[in-house]
Motif scaffolding. Structure first.
Motif, PDB file in Angstrom:
ATOM      1  N   PRO A  33      19.920 -45.547  -8.222  1.00 41.44           N
ATOM      2  CA  PRO A  33      20.591 -44.672  -9.503  1.00 41.44           C
ATOM      3  C   PRO A  33      20.307 -43.285  -9.017  1.00 41.44           C
ATOM      4  N   LEU A  34      21.583 -42.828  -8.627  1.00 43.43           N
ATOM      5  CA  LEU A  34      21.605 -41.309  -8.398  1.00 43.43           C
ATOM      6  C   LEU A  34      20.921 -40.249  -9.322  1.00 43.43           C
ATOM      7  N   MET A  35      20.828 -40.542 -10.797  1.00 44.31           N
ATOM      8  CA  MET A  35      20.354 -39.847 -11.452  1.00 44.31           C
ATOM      9  C   MET A  35      18.690 -39.411 -11.419  1.00 44.31           C
ATOM     10  N   LEU A  36      17.987 -40.419 -10.643  1.00 46.88           N
ATOM     11  CA  LEU A  36      16.654 -40.278 -10.259  1.00 46.88           C
ATOM     12  C   LEU A  36      16.540 -39.514  -9.390  1.00 46.88           C
ATOM     13  N   ASP A  37      16.884 -38.253  -9.218  1.00 46.35           N
ATOM     14  CA  ASP A  37      16.684 -37.303  -8.129  1.00 46.35           C
ATOM     15  C   ASP A  37      16.751 -35.802  -8.894  1.00 46.35           C
ATOM     16  N   PRO A  38      15.566 -35.127  -8.577  1.00 47.24           N
ATOM     17  CA  PRO A  38      15.698 -33.763  -9.145  1.00 47.24           C
ATOM     18  C   PRO A  38      16.901 -32.786  -8.678  1.00 47.24           C
ATOM     19  N   SER A  39      17.622 -33.059  -7.516  1.00 48.68           N
ATOM     20  CA  SER A  39      18.513 -32.290  -7.356  1.00 48.68           C
ATOM     21  C   SER A  39      20.012 -32.684  -8.540  1.00 48.68           C
ATOM     22  N   TRP A  40      20.035 -34.028  -8.308  1.00 46.40           N
ATOM     23  CA  TRP A  40      21.104 -34.482  -9.522  1.00 46.40           C
ATOM     24  C   TRP A  40      20.903 -33.641 -10.828  1.00 46.40           C
ATOM     25  N   ILE A  41      19.740 -33.697 -11.520  1.00 47.92           N
ATOM     26  CA  ILE A  41      19.356 -33.055 -12.593  1.00 47.92           C
ATOM     27  C   ILE A  41      19.663 -31.390 -12.534  1.00 47.92           C
ATOM     28  N   ALA A  42      19.255 -31.003 -11.576  1.00 47.36           N
ATOM     29  CA  ALA A  42      19.350 -29.530 -11.178  1.00 47.36           C
ATOM     30  C   ALA A  42      20.896 -29.417 -11.377  1.00 47.36           C
ATOM     31  N   GLN A  43      21.759 -30.079 -10.795  1.00 47.70           N
ATOM     32  CA  GLN A  43      23.199 -29.834 -11.124  1.00 47.70           C
ATOM     33  C   GLN A  43      23.924 -30.284 -12.106  1.00 47.70           C
ATOM     34  N   HIS A  44      23.175 -31.221 -13.090  1.00 47.10           N
ATOM     35  CA  HIS A  44      24.077 -31.637 -14.003  1.00 47.10           C
ATOM     36  C   HIS A  44      23.178 -31.586 -15.218  1.00 47.10           C
ATOM     37  N   HIS A  45      22.325 -30.784 -15.394  1.00 47.96           N
ATOM     38  CA  HIS A  45      21.597 -30.836 -16.669  1.00 47.96           C
ATOM     39  C   HIS A  45      22.174 -30.262 -17.945  1.00 47.96           C
ATOM     40  N   ASN A  46      23.414 -29.568 -17.674  1.00 45.94           N
ATOM     41  CA  ASN A  46      24.093 -29.090 -18.791  1.00 45.94           C
ATOM     42  C   ASN A  46      25.017 -30.128 -19.354  1.00 45.94           C
ATOM     43  N   ASP A  47      25.134 -31.361 -18.483  1.00 45.49           N
ATOM     44  CA  ASP A  47      25.926 -32.631 -19.142  1.00 45.49           C
ATOM     45  C   ASP A  47      25.154 -33.406 -20.008  1.00 45.49           C
ATOM     46  N   PHE A  48      23.946 -33.387 -20.321  1.00 44.28           N
ATOM     47  CA  PHE A  48      23.250 -34.378 -21.263  1.00 44.28           C
ATOM     48  C   PHE A  48      22.070 -33.722 -21.998  1.00 44.28           C
ATOM     49  N   ASP A  49      21.777 -34.120 -23.185  1.00 44.13           N
ATOM     50  CA  ASP A  49      20.783 -33.676 -24.078  1.00 44.13           C
ATOM     51  C   ASP A  49      19.429 -34.480 -23.931  1.00 44.13           C
ATOM     52  N   VAL A  50      19.352 -35.796 -23.549  1.00 45.49           N
ATOM     53  CA  VAL A  50      18.299 -36.432 -23.417  1.00 45.49           C
ATOM     54  C   VAL A  50      18.362 -37.240 -22.132  1.00 45.49           C
ATOM     55  N   ARG A  64      11.749 -31.049 -17.226  1.00 47.23           N
ATOM     56  CA  ARG A  64      10.868 -29.734 -17.984  1.00 47.23           C
ATOM     57  C   ARG A  64      11.417 -28.420 -17.860  1.00 47.23           C
ATOM     58  N   LYS A  65      11.747 -28.120 -16.764  1.00 53.12           N
ATOM     59  CA  LYS A  65      12.364 -26.680 -16.253  1.00 53.12           C
ATOM     60  C   LYS A  65      13.436 -26.399 -17.058  1.00 53.12           C
ATOM     61  N   HIS A  66      14.300 -27.543 -17.298  1.00 53.17           N
ATOM     62  CA  HIS A  66      15.658 -26.964 -18.085  1.00 53.17           C
ATOM     63  C   HIS A  66      15.565 -27.748 -19.691  1.00 53.17           C
ATOM     64  N   GLY A  67      14.170 -27.900 -20.082  1.00 50.04           N
ATOM     65  CA  GLY A  67      14.154 -28.347 -21.451  1.00 50.04           C
ATOM     66  C   GLY A  67      14.721 -29.681 -21.962  1.00 50.04           C
ATOM     67  N   LYS A  68      14.771 -30.488 -21.048  1.00 53.74           N
ATOM     68  CA  LYS A  68      15.175 -31.532 -21.442  1.00 53.74           C
ATOM     69  C   LYS A  68      14.327 -32.811 -21.882  1.00 53.74           C
ATOM     70  N   PRO A  69      14.271 -33.494 -22.824  1.00 56.32           N
ATOM     71  CA  PRO A  69      13.195 -34.336 -23.190  1.00 56.32           C
ATOM     72  C   PRO A  69      13.472 -35.628 -22.483  1.00 56.32           C
ATOM     73  N   LEU A  70      12.463 -36.389 -22.163  1.00 61.84           N
ATOM     74  CA  LEU A  70      12.355 -37.697 -21.407  1.00 61.84           C
ATOM     75  C   LEU A  70      12.004 -38.671 -22.471  1.00 61.84           C
ATOM     76  N   VAL A  71      12.670 -39.857 -22.235  1.00 58.03           N
ATOM     77  CA  VAL A  71      12.654 -40.948 -23.037  1.00 58.03           C
ATOM     78  C   VAL A  71      12.259 -42.321 -21.907  1.00 58.03           C
ATOM     79  N   TYR A  72      11.343 -42.944 -22.098  1.00 59.99           N
ATOM     80  CA  TYR A  72      11.270 -44.132 -20.997  1.00 59.99           C
ATOM     81  C   TYR A  72      10.859 -45.331 -21.832  1.00 59.99           C
TER      82      TYR A  72
END
Length: 394
Positions: A90-107, A130-138
């Motif tokens: 799953p490509l979302m489990l990559d800090p670089s993906w989050i850095a590029q797409h953090h504006n696309d999701f809220d949670v 945390r850097k982009h203020g995105k809450p994590l649910v597990y």
């Protein structure tokens, strides 16, 4: 329902961290508009995750107003690789993906898919969120990874995820208690949704008059110990006039170089085809329809697991009216009604399996009803919408 948590209404609007307003109930309790919460689910294509959404894509009606949850589609790896339940890895489990797409999701909501993720990478994922203020649910499905012979690697990642998550979910109270004891964290208990599609619900139509006991060895993953279970069932079958023990295994265990290559087990299983009460079948992975047909053709499915926590297989059997004999490890017995026997990493009690078979033979379950499962799914969707709303206001 257990685990349901609703946000209190205030009669005013709140600013969504992603931008815009989250409308709440006004003084008369009516909502003015639906709020959309965008969730990056890992993985979004898994049936568990797909069935967290309301039926027919309707919004969830909360005390705080209407909430529409949308889930991002799984990014497809360049090689198009898939495993049952989603794209891999799953490509979302990559800090670089989050850095590029953090504006696309809220949670950001993690379920499965981190079997091979190093602890350092998971720490970087958490840090980027945390850097982009995105809450994590597990959602903690597995306290013990069924694919890992040793628990250490999975536990290292859990020791990162569980403390870091803004909200935790798990399907059973037993798992929630284990989480509380180990990490001093409270987990919201939300049951596993249905697995089979609505059109497959309905009366059972047995393909045979025999009482068919299925042991699906699959590819003999790390938590399985099928042979002692199969041999015990074959011995017990002679006490019944109509019992067949059906043994299924994937053909990849016979392919040299395959990750699941296991010729010793394969040879032993094929030798059992000479047993008068055995039926041995070797095949590729079933697609969904083949799997539902297979499970519906069983009277009972026996799970030969030495360790584990919860089971989508068990859930599908519940949907189809196929009884389950589950091991004593994990929390299978809490997930849905089933028969149990003693099997753990340290102990196997054949007599308990024989007794469970006798109970299953005398007490045949009825299939779940779609109206009941539909009602439950709506509740599950509401609970997730409420939890996402809450975590955005924390």
């Amino acid at each position: 329902m257990d685990g349901r948590q609703i946000i209190g209404s205030s009669g005013s609007a709140t600013i969504d961290p992603a931008g815009g307003e989250i409308p709440t109930a006004n003084e008369t309790g009516s909502a003015t508009a639906a709020t959309t919460i965008r969730v990056a689910s890992v993985p979004a294509s898994h049936v568990y995750v797909r069935h967290l959404s309301p039926v027919n894509g309707t919004v969830s009606e909360l005390d705080t107003g209407k909430v529409s949850v949308t889930r991002l589609a799984d990014p497809v790896p360049a090689d198009g690789a898939k495993v049952p339940g989603g794209w891999w890895p799953p490509l979302m489990l990559d800090p670089s993906w989050i850095a590029q797409h953090h504006n696309d999701f809220d949670v950001f909501h993690i379920h499965f898919g981190f079997d091979a993720v190093e602890p350092s990478v998971m720490s970087a994922v958490v840090a980027e969120l945390r850097k982009h203020g995105k809450p994590l649910v597990y959602t903690l499905h597995d306290l013990r990874n069924p694919h890992h012979p040793d628990p250490g690697a999975h536990e290292e990642v859990l020791d990162i995820l569980v403390p870091a998550a803004d909200e935790l979910i798990t399907p059973t109270h037993g798992a929630a208690d284990a989480i509380s004891r180990r990490w001093n964290r409270a987990a919201t208990v939300i049951p596993h949704p249905h697995v089979i599609p609505p059109a497959r619900f309905g009366p059972r139509e047995p393909a045979t008059d025999d009482f068919v006991v299925g042991v699906h060895a699959k590819s003999v993953r790390a938590n399985m110990d099928p042979l002692p279970v199969i041999l015990t069932l074959l011995d017990a079958a002679s006490d019944y006039p109509d019992v067949t023990i059906q043994i299924n295994l994937h053909d990849e265990i016979f392919v040299p170089g395959n990750h699941w290559y296991n010729p010793d087990f394969g040879t032993a299983a094929l030798a059992l085809s000479r047993h008068p009460y055995a039926s041995v079948r070797v095949h590729e992975y079933f697609d969904d329809d083949q799997l539902w047909d297979y499970l519906q053709g069983l009277s009972v499915s026996v799970l030969p697991y030495r360790f584990g926590t919860h089971s989508g297989w068990l859930e599908a059997c519940h949907d189809l009216g196929t009884a389950v004999i589950a091991p004593s490890c994990g929390f299978y017995h809490e997930q849905r009604d089933c028969f149990t026997y003693e099997l753990t990493e340290d102990r196997f009690d054949p007599d308990s399996l024989v007794a469970a078979l006798a109970d299953a033979y005398e007490n045949r379950p009825v299939p779940a009803l779609w109206p009941d499962r539909r009602t439950e799914r709506i509740s599950i969707a509401e609970q997730h919408a409420a939890l996402y709303t809450r975590v955005l206001h924390a």
